[in-house]
Design a protein around this motif. Structure first.
Motif, PDB file in Angstrom:
ATOM      1  N   MET A  24       0.842  -1.202   0.000  1.00  0.00           N
ATOM      2  CA  MET A  24       0.000   0.000   0.000  1.00  0.00           C
ATOM      3  C   MET A  24       0.874   1.247   0.000  1.00  0.00           C
ATOM      4  O   MET A  24       1.810   1.346   0.787  1.00  0.00           O
ATOM      5  N   ASN A  25       0.576   2.139  -0.874  1.00  0.00           N
ATOM      6  CA  ASN A  25       1.357   3.361  -0.930  1.00  0.00           C
ATOM      7  C   ASN A  25       0.635   4.471  -0.173  1.00  0.00           C
ATOM      8  O   ASN A  25      -0.420   4.932  -0.578  1.00  0.00           O
ATOM      9  N   TYR A  26       1.226   4.833   0.944  1.00  0.00           N
ATOM     10  CA  TYR A  26       0.592   5.862   1.762  1.00  0.00           C
ATOM     11  C   TYR A  26       1.226   7.213   1.522  1.00  0.00           C
ATOM     12  O   TYR A  26       1.636   7.872   2.436  1.00  0.00           O
ATOM     13  N   ASN A  27       1.383   7.572   0.264  1.00  0.00           N
ATOM     14  CA  ASN A  27       1.974   8.875   0.035  1.00  0.00           C
ATOM     15  C   ASN A  27       1.162   9.594  -1.010  1.00  0.00           C
ATOM     16  O   ASN A  27       1.660  10.061  -2.021  1.00  0.00           O
ATOM     17  N   ASN A  28      -0.126   9.638  -0.772  1.00  0.00           N
ATOM     18  CA  ASN A  28      -1.000  10.150  -1.819  1.00  0.00           C
ATOM     19  C   ASN A  28      -0.857  11.653  -1.974  1.00  0.00           C
ATOM     20  O   ASN A  28      -0.606  12.380  -1.029  1.00  0.00           O
ATOM     21  N   ASP A  29      -0.981  12.097  -3.179  1.00  0.00           N
ATOM     22  CA  ASP A  29      -1.038  13.528  -3.435  1.00  0.00           C
ATOM     23  C   ASP A  29      -2.363  13.850  -4.084  1.00  0.00           C
ATOM     24  O   ASP A  29      -2.452  14.670  -4.988  1.00  0.00           O
ATOM     25  N   ASN A  30      -3.413  13.149  -3.623  1.00  0.00           N
ATOM     26  CA  ASN A  30      -4.753  13.384  -4.173  1.00  0.00           C
ATOM     27  C   ASN A  30      -5.136  14.834  -4.031  1.00  0.00           C
ATOM     28  O   ASN A  30      -4.864  15.455  -3.010  1.00  0.00           O
ATOM     29  N   ARG A  31      -5.806  15.333  -5.039  1.00  0.00           N
ATOM     30  CA  ARG A  31      -6.378  16.671  -4.942  1.00  0.00           C
ATOM     31  C   ARG A  31      -7.844  16.517  -4.562  1.00  0.00           C
ATOM     32  O   ARG A  31      -8.459  15.494  -4.823  1.00  0.00           O
ATOM     33  N   PRO A  32      -8.394  17.544  -3.930  1.00  0.00           N
ATOM     34  CA  PRO A  32      -9.820  17.458  -3.603  1.00  0.00           C
ATOM     35  C   PRO A  32     -10.668  17.421  -4.878  1.00  0.00           C
ATOM     36  O   PRO A  32     -10.258  17.965  -5.904  1.00  0.00           O
ATOM     37  N   PRO A  33     -11.834  16.765  -4.835  1.00  0.00           N
ATOM     38  CA  PRO A  33     -12.722  16.743  -5.999  1.00  0.00           C
ATOM     39  C   PRO A  33     -13.259  18.144  -6.295  1.00  0.00           C
ATOM     40  O   PRO A  33     -13.124  19.047  -5.465  1.00  0.00           O
ATOM     41  N   ALA A  71     -13.111  15.214   5.965  1.00  0.00           N
ATOM     42  CA  ALA A  71     -12.853  14.883   4.562  1.00  0.00           C
ATOM     43  C   ALA A  71     -12.736  16.200   3.785  1.00  0.00           C
ATOM     44  O   ALA A  71     -13.062  17.251   4.324  1.00  0.00           O
ATOM     45  N   PRO A  72     -12.254  16.147   2.530  1.00  0.00           N
ATOM     46  CA  PRO A  72     -12.122  17.404   1.782  1.00  0.00           C
ATOM     47  C   PRO A  72     -13.470  18.004   1.373  1.00  0.00           C
ATOM     48  O   PRO A  72     -13.851  18.000   0.209  1.00  0.00           O
TER      49      PRO A  72
END
Lengths: 311, 263
Positions: B1-10, B106-107
């Motif tokens: 599992m990669n716990y280094n997300n750079d997700n942007r908010p929707p 949450a975002p």
């Protein structure tokens, strides 16, 4: 890219007259587990809320807040998109089942239903809730609800995990399970920031801690080092009536060993356990207990034994 | 599992609809007990007033009394469902269940959350108006083809009472204070909005008060689409009122509730 996950300088937060956070400074390195300790009302939760934009800091030109390069005032949504947040109180939707709770939450991150479903299966395994996928929330025990709230915070694979008193009110088995999971997450590269008032929790999982009281930082460091630098290695506890008899004893006063009284217990501190048992013998005390000093003693030493108005 | 997300908010719209989606799921998990009683109410009014009073008053101006009443209470059901959702519902999520604390982890921004809530109130307004319409179609009371548009007026009504109720909620510290809102504001509005009798024959001062309240305008709009020969440019004034009302109370709701959501 900076090695620091979180940098806080001169953080101030007041609610009307009450100064909740008073010029707080601390840094959290990447993949570190950092603990905020302190009694109720010390400003721990407020500090956390400021980090993810749930509370706004009071205006102060010297304040620096840097969360992986972002400031919560401008970029709270970005910070929340890469973080996982476990608030003090569980707030799952009690009418829905476990999977639906997680599915609804995954939508907040814009996850597709298919990705979310495989992620949910992974998370239920990880938090050992795989048998509960279709169970309604109100049929889960407190410990299961807590684990589910943590699973929910992990749905977006956060690089920063914020836990506000993750194990308060849970039984020892669940606490140990949660501690293990936090250690595993840390090894997977997650930076963890948590608050607690359990000293053992800090000792078990935190790389570094700060002890806060009345919004201020009192001590900062690695749990072991804080202990050895600020406290004798052993404590003797003397109870009840015996305490009254020896409180003014010249032996105790002459020997120069540190001691303090709280309610019906007297605490005598020394780096030498022999010296403590010698002391007990010399004073003909039978009802006593000698143990290693722990973080709790340090905590009580620096934050005081009396209750504040919020406890 | 990669716990280094750079997700942007929707996107903003996706954030608002994800809030809407949460409410829809929770509401539908108890659909029968949530939807049945509020739907029964317009039926009781229709039966009680329509059959009881209707046997004395055959016509109301150019239409039958049953048609007058039926076209009037389409949007009152929207008003009540939106008002309950955004007072008791919102207050419980805010103060007792701490649902918003979870969502704001949450975002989702406080404004997204409030807009999602208001959108849900509008949706309920639409569904409830549609349900009453279907009954009036089946009983043959309303047969005007454009009457389907009254369901969209129900949506507008839901939004209006969603924003108004959210603003009221932002000022309320004790859940019992909503009694004042329902008994003091919504109940008189129900009677003096032209839904059960026309306001045209009221004393001028009362007419003026009735024109100032939001329900009057949506009742007029809904009726215009349910009864033949009622459509005209005069309805633009009512639509304009609705638009301005939503903007003002919506702004007040966002401003007031933000203070409750962010310390």
């Amino acid at each position: 890219m900076s090695d620091m996950a979180i940098q806080i300088r001169n953080l101030v937060k007041s609610y009307g007259e009450l100064l909740a956070v008073d010029n707080l400074d601390f840094d959290v390195a990447r993949t570190e587990c950092f603990g905020l300790l302190g009694p109720n009302g010390a400003g721990k939760t407020t500090t956390m809320k400021i980090i993810y934009g749930k509370a706004l800091p009071s205006p102060n030109k010297d304040t620096v807040i840097d969360i992986f390069g972002y400031h919560p005032r401008k970029d709270a949504l970005i910070i929340k998109a890469f973080s996982g947040i476990v608030p003090q109180q569980d707030n799952l939707d009690s009418e829905l089942n476990v999977t639906d709770n997680l599915l609804i939450y995954s939508r907040f991150y814009g996850m597709k239903a298919r990705d979310a479903k495989s992620r949910i299966a992974e998370l239920l395994d990880f938090m050992e809730l795989q048998d509960k996928a279709k169970v309604k929330i109100r049929e889960l025990s407190g410990g299961m609800q807590r684990r589910l709230t943590i699973a929910r915070a992990l749905i977006n694979k956060p690089k920063l995990l914020i836990l506000d008193e993750p194990t308060t009110g849970l039984d020892p088995q669940v606490r140990h399970l949660i501690w293990n999971k936090i250690r595993e997450l840390k090894e997977m590269g997650v930076t963890v920031l948590l608050t607690t008032h359990y000293m053992e929790e800090a000792f078990q999982i935190c790389d570094r801690i700060i002890i806060m009281d009345k919004g201020r930082k009192i001590l900062e460091g690695k749990p072991h080092q804080l202990l050895s630098a600020n406290l004798e290695a052993y404590v003797m506890e003397i109870y009840g009536a015996t305490k009254e008899r020896i409180a003014d004893s010249p032996y105790i006063n002459r020997s120069g060993i540190r001691h303090e009284s709280y309610q019906d217990t007297m605490f005598v501190y020394s780096n030498d356990s022999e010296k403590l048992s010698g002391c007990a013998e010399a004073l003909h005390i039978s009802d006593y207990h000698i143990r290693q000093a722990n973080l709790e003693d340090l905590f009580l030493k620096v934050t005081g034994r009396g209750l504040n108005e919020l406890q | 599992m990669n716990y280094n997300n750079d997700n942007r908010p929707p996107s903003g719209w996706n954030r608002i609809t994800s809030v809407w989606h949460r409410h829809e799921r929770v509401y539908n998990s108890n659909f029968i007990s949530n939807a049945f009683p509020p739907l029964l109410e317009p039926l009781i009014i229709l039966a009680g007033l329509g059959i009881g009073l209707g046997s004395y008053i055959q016509t109301m101006g150019t239409m039958s009394y049953t048609l007058f009443l039926a076209s009037g209470i389409i949007v009152t059901s929207s008003m009540y469902t939106a008002a309950f959702e955004c007072t008791y519902g919102t207050f419980i999520r805010l103060e007792f269940d701490h649902v918003y604390d979870g969502m704001l982890g949450a975002p989702i921004s406080p404004t997204n959350l409030i807009l999602g809530e208001i959108l849900f109130a509008g949706t309920k307004g639409f569904i409830f108006a549609l349900a009453v319409l279907i009954i009036t179609w089946l009983t043959g009371i309303i047969d005007y083809p454009l009457s389907i548009i009254a369901a969209f007026i129900g949506f507008i009504c839901g939004i209006m009472f969603g924003t108004l109720s959210m603003w009221i909620t932002s000022c309320v510290k004790n859940i019992n204070h909503f009694n004042f809102y329902f008994t003091g504001l919504l109940s008189p509005m129900f009677f003096f909005s032209g839904s059960v009798f026309p306001i045209e024959n009221l004393p001028p001062a009362m007419q003026w008060v009735a024109e100032a309240t939001p329900l009057t305008h949506v009742v007029r709009l809904a009726r215009a689409f349910c009864v033949a020969d009622q459509l005209g440019w005069y309805l633009m004034t009512d639509l304009l009122y609705c638009g301005i009302f939503i903007l003002i109370t919506g702004w007040l709701a966002v401003r007031g509730l933000k203070k409750r959501l962010v310390d």
